[in-house]
Design a protein around this motif. Structure first.
Motif, PDB file in Angstrom:
ATOM      1  N   VAL A 188       0.827  -1.205   0.000  1.00  0.00           N
ATOM      2  CA  VAL A 188       0.000   0.000   0.000  1.00  0.00           C
ATOM      3  C   VAL A 188       0.865   1.260   0.000  1.00  0.00           C
ATOM      4  CG1 VAL A 188      -1.697   1.321   1.328  1.00  0.00           C
ATOM      5  CG2 VAL A 188      -1.944  -1.150   1.108  1.00  0.00           C
ATOM      6  N   ALA A 189       1.954   1.266   0.777  1.00  0.00           N
ATOM      7  CA  ALA A 189       2.816   2.439   0.832  1.00  0.00           C
ATOM      8  C   ALA A 189       3.404   2.762  -0.546  1.00  0.00           C
ATOM      9  CB  ALA A 189       3.940   2.229   1.849  1.00  0.00           C
ATOM     10  N   SER A 190       3.753   1.724  -1.310  1.00  0.00           N
ATOM     11  CA  SER A 190       4.293   1.941  -2.657  1.00  0.00           C
ATOM     12  C   SER A 190       3.234   2.552  -3.570  1.00  0.00           C
ATOM     13  CB  SER A 190       4.785   0.618  -3.249  1.00  0.00           C
ATOM     14  OG  SER A 190       5.839   0.083  -2.484  1.00  0.00           O
ATOM     15  N   MET A 191       2.007   2.061  -3.460  1.00  0.00           N
ATOM     16  CA  MET A 191       0.927   2.588  -4.288  1.00  0.00           C
ATOM     17  C   MET A 191       0.615   4.035  -3.938  1.00  0.00           C
ATOM     18  SD  MET A 191      -0.133   0.291  -6.485  1.00  0.00           S
ATOM     19  CE  MET A 191      -1.854   0.633  -6.864  1.00  0.00           C
ATOM     20  N   TRP A 210       0.573   9.646   0.806  1.00  0.00           N
ATOM     21  CA  TRP A 210       1.737   8.852   1.201  1.00  0.00           C
ATOM     22  C   TRP A 210       1.810   8.699   2.719  1.00  0.00           C
ATOM     23  CZ3 TRP A 210       7.591  10.308   1.078  1.00  0.00           C
ATOM     24  CH2 TRP A 210       8.352   9.141   1.091  1.00  0.00           C
ATOM     25  N   GLY A 211       1.533   9.796   3.447  1.00  0.00           N
ATOM     26  CA  GLY A 211       1.556   9.735   4.906  1.00  0.00           C
ATOM     27  C   GLY A 211       0.545   8.739   5.450  1.00  0.00           C
ATOM     28  N   THR A 212      -0.644   8.715   4.837  1.00  0.00           N
ATOM     29  CA  THR A 212      -1.665   7.753   5.256  1.00  0.00           C
ATOM     30  C   THR A 212      -1.196   6.323   5.021  1.00  0.00           C
ATOM     31  OG1 THR A 212      -3.506   9.271   4.893  1.00  0.00           O
ATOM     32  CG2 THR A 212      -3.998   6.920   4.772  1.00  0.00           C
ATOM     33  N   GLY A 213      -0.560   6.090   3.878  1.00  0.00           N
ATOM     34  CA  GLY A 213      -0.046   4.758   3.594  1.00  0.00           C
ATOM     35  C   GLY A 213       1.007   4.316   4.601  1.00  0.00           C
ATOM     36  N   LEU A 214       1.919   5.218   4.931  1.00  0.00           N
ATOM     37  CA  LEU A 214       2.973   4.890   5.890  1.00  0.00           C
ATOM     38  C   LEU A 214       2.404   4.656   7.282  1.00  0.00           C
ATOM     39  CD1 LEU A 214       5.723   7.448   4.779  1.00  0.00           C
ATOM     40  CD2 LEU A 214       5.706   4.980   4.366  1.00  0.00           C
ATOM     41  N   LEU A 215       1.483   5.540   7.717  1.00  0.00           N
ATOM     42  CA  LEU A 215       0.899   5.402   9.050  1.00  0.00           C
ATOM     43  C   LEU A 215       0.071   4.120   9.159  1.00  0.00           C
ATOM     44  CD1 LEU A 215       0.299   6.467  11.867  1.00  0.00           C
ATOM     45  CD2 LEU A 215      -1.511   7.906  10.898  1.00  0.00           C
ATOM     46  N   SER A 216      -0.679   3.822   8.112  1.00  0.00           N
ATOM     47  CA  SER A 216      -1.508   2.604   8.134  1.00  0.00           C
ATOM     48  C   SER A 216      -0.645   1.353   8.174  1.00  0.00           C
ATOM     49  CB  SER A 216      -2.423   2.574   6.902  1.00  0.00           C
ATOM     50  OG  SER A 216      -3.302   3.678   6.893  1.00  0.00           O
ATOM     51  N   ALA A 274       0.879   1.115  11.731  1.00  0.00           N
ATOM     52  CA  ALA A 274      -0.097   0.791  12.779  1.00  0.00           C
ATOM     53  C   ALA A 274      -0.785  -0.541  12.542  1.00  0.00           C
ATOM     54  CB  ALA A 274      -1.141   1.902  12.869  1.00  0.00           C
ATOM     55  N   GLY A 275      -0.717  -1.041  11.296  1.00  0.00           N
ATOM     56  CA  GLY A 275      -1.439  -2.269  10.974  1.00  0.00           C
ATOM     57  C   GLY A 275      -2.936  -2.078  10.947  1.00  0.00           C
ATOM     58  N   SER A 276      -3.365  -0.846  10.804  1.00  0.00           N
ATOM     59  CA  SER A 276      -4.797  -0.513  10.806  1.00  0.00           C
ATOM     60  C   SER A 276      -4.978   0.832  10.108  1.00  0.00           C
ATOM     61  CB  SER A 276      -5.328  -0.422  12.239  1.00  0.00           C
ATOM     62  OG  SER A 276      -6.627   0.155  12.260  1.00  0.00           O
ATOM     63  N   TYR A 277      -6.155   1.021   9.510  1.00  0.00           N
ATOM     64  CA  TYR A 277      -6.458   2.289   8.869  1.00  0.00           C
ATOM     65  C   TYR A 277      -7.070   3.300   9.835  1.00  0.00           C
ATOM     66  CZ  TYR A 277      -5.928  -0.531   4.644  1.00  0.00           C
ATOM     67  OH  TYR A 277      -5.432  -1.357   3.666  1.00  0.00           O
TER      68      TYR A 277
END
Length: 404
Positions: free
Chosen positions: A42-45, A371-377, A380-383
């Protein structure tokens, strides 16, 4: 009568062209086969999406200068060339370097082409509608915002029938051809056309001549105006919410067990909401003014992430679709406030350049929101933590709108 027909043609062409350019927001659907083939996370996308928004913004800055020089047709041709090159380059990706290639071809080249086309179409259409600035912009931006919902399921269906490389190449050819067709039609009105067009509406009802238009101000004057910074903050906050949800994309419904087609339809509700928000927001800005409209938009920006958290907690795809719709309406209405405020506050003459400068907010919003959302998710292993941050941003946008 001739001017009226010309206005309708320009508006229709602009809305249709931006509908197809809105494929930029369906990136998670368009690039889904590549994600599966090459095993991207997800982070790459979200990195690809962040790059695409940054390049879209840079393309807008380039086209602002082209419009200032009167090179609208050349700009559309340049956008077409970048679209064709970017999509064809993406279709040729292979091997371990695939992500870097897609970042360069789709994330940079094709997205810059979309930005160039976008920032030529909006000022050109606006110049034909001094009497209905918000509505004309809303119709065009409705097409742009709805593109992902209209084209996402179509692309998913085509992937089931054809090799993904063929679909991506065909998409690039189609988008480039539309941009070239628009180059034949899209142009600002002549002086005679401007005189024949209705003027802005007055508060008392009857339409007045163009002398009631705002004073023309360039970028330097705009940067000295407090309104610019409030508008920038408002767009950044709601941009982070919209790009955050779009950046995660189809992974949200897939996490609830949706099929590929269901995922495309659910996340496509962001695009539907964006289209509705752009049209409704444009009409509301004309009728209610920017302060009341933008406060309501901010409230929706808070409601969307909250509803998304509840959808994940309850496992409800239907509630998630509603959350996507609310997020899209808020984001779309926020986006249409950008050309509206730019035109009504700082004038038409420098609109392309001024709007390109305001639109740089999306560089920071894409990095933080997508990108920040992808990294944080991923961390955290969660959205949910990222969605909580988005909700706080939605609440902050209401406070900013009050100051506007």
């Amino acid at each position: 009568m001739i001017v009226a027909r010309r206005r309708s043609l320009i508006l229709g062409m602009g809305a249709a062209l931006l509908l197809f350019m809105g494929l930029i927001y369906a990136y998670s659907v368009l690039l889904a086969p590549l994600k599966g083939t090459f095993g991207w996370d997800v982070a790459s996308m979200t990195l690809v999406f962040a790059l695409s928004i940054i390049s879209f913004t840079v393309g807008g800055i380039v086209s602002g200068e082209l419009v200032r020089r009167g090179w609208e047709r050349g700009g559309l041709a340049l956008g077409a060339a970048l679209l064709a090159a970017g999509f064809w380059g993406t279709s040729a990706v292979d091997g371990a370097s695939g992500l870097l290639v897609v970042c360069a071809t789709y994330g940079v080249t094709a997205s810059a082409g979309i930005g160039i086309v976008y920032n030529i179409v909006i000022p050109t259409v606006t110049s034909w509608f001094p009497d209905r600035v918000g509505l004309a912009q809303g119709i065009c931006l409705m097409g742009f915002g709805s593109g992902g919902f209209v084209l996402g399921p179509l692309v998913t269906h085509l992937y089931a029938l054809l090799d993904w490389r063929v679909v991506i190449r065909g998409s690039g050819v189609a988008l480039a051809a539309l941009a070239l067709a628009a180059a034949v039609v899209m142009r600002p009105p002549t002086d005679e056309g401007r005189r024949a067009a209705p003027g802005p509406p007055s508060p008392s009802g009857p339409r007045t001549p163009a002398k009631s238009a705002p004073a023309e101000q360039g970028a330097a004057a705009m940067l000295r105006d407090r309104t610019f910074y409030l508008l920038y903050a408002f767009l950044f906050l709601l941009g982070c919410v919209g790009m955050g949800v779009t950046g995660i994309g189809r992974e949200l419904p897939l996490s609830l067990g949706a099929s590929d087609l269901e995922a495309a339809l659910v996340i496509g509700c962001v695009n539907v909401g964006s289209g509705l928000g752009r049209l409704g927001g444009g009409a509301a800005l004309d009728r209610l003014g920017r302060s009341r409209t933008m406060r309501g938009v901010g409230a929706l920006g808070l409601a969307g992430p909250v509803a998304m958290i509840f959808s994940l907690a309850t496992g409800s795809l239907a509630l998630q679709a509603v959350a996507c719709l609310l997020t899209g309406v808020s984001w779309g209405a926020a986006v249409v406030s950008m050309p509206f405020v730019t035109r009504t506050r700082w004038g038409q003459r420098g609109m392309a350049q001024n709007m390109a400068l305001v639109n740089t907010y999306s560089v920071f919003a894409s990095l933080v929101g997508s990108w920040g959302t992808g990294l944080l998710s991923a961390a955290a292993g969660s959205y949910v933590p990222a969605l909580l941050v988005m909700a706080l941003m939605g609440a902050a946008s209401v406070a900013v709108a009050r100051a506007l």
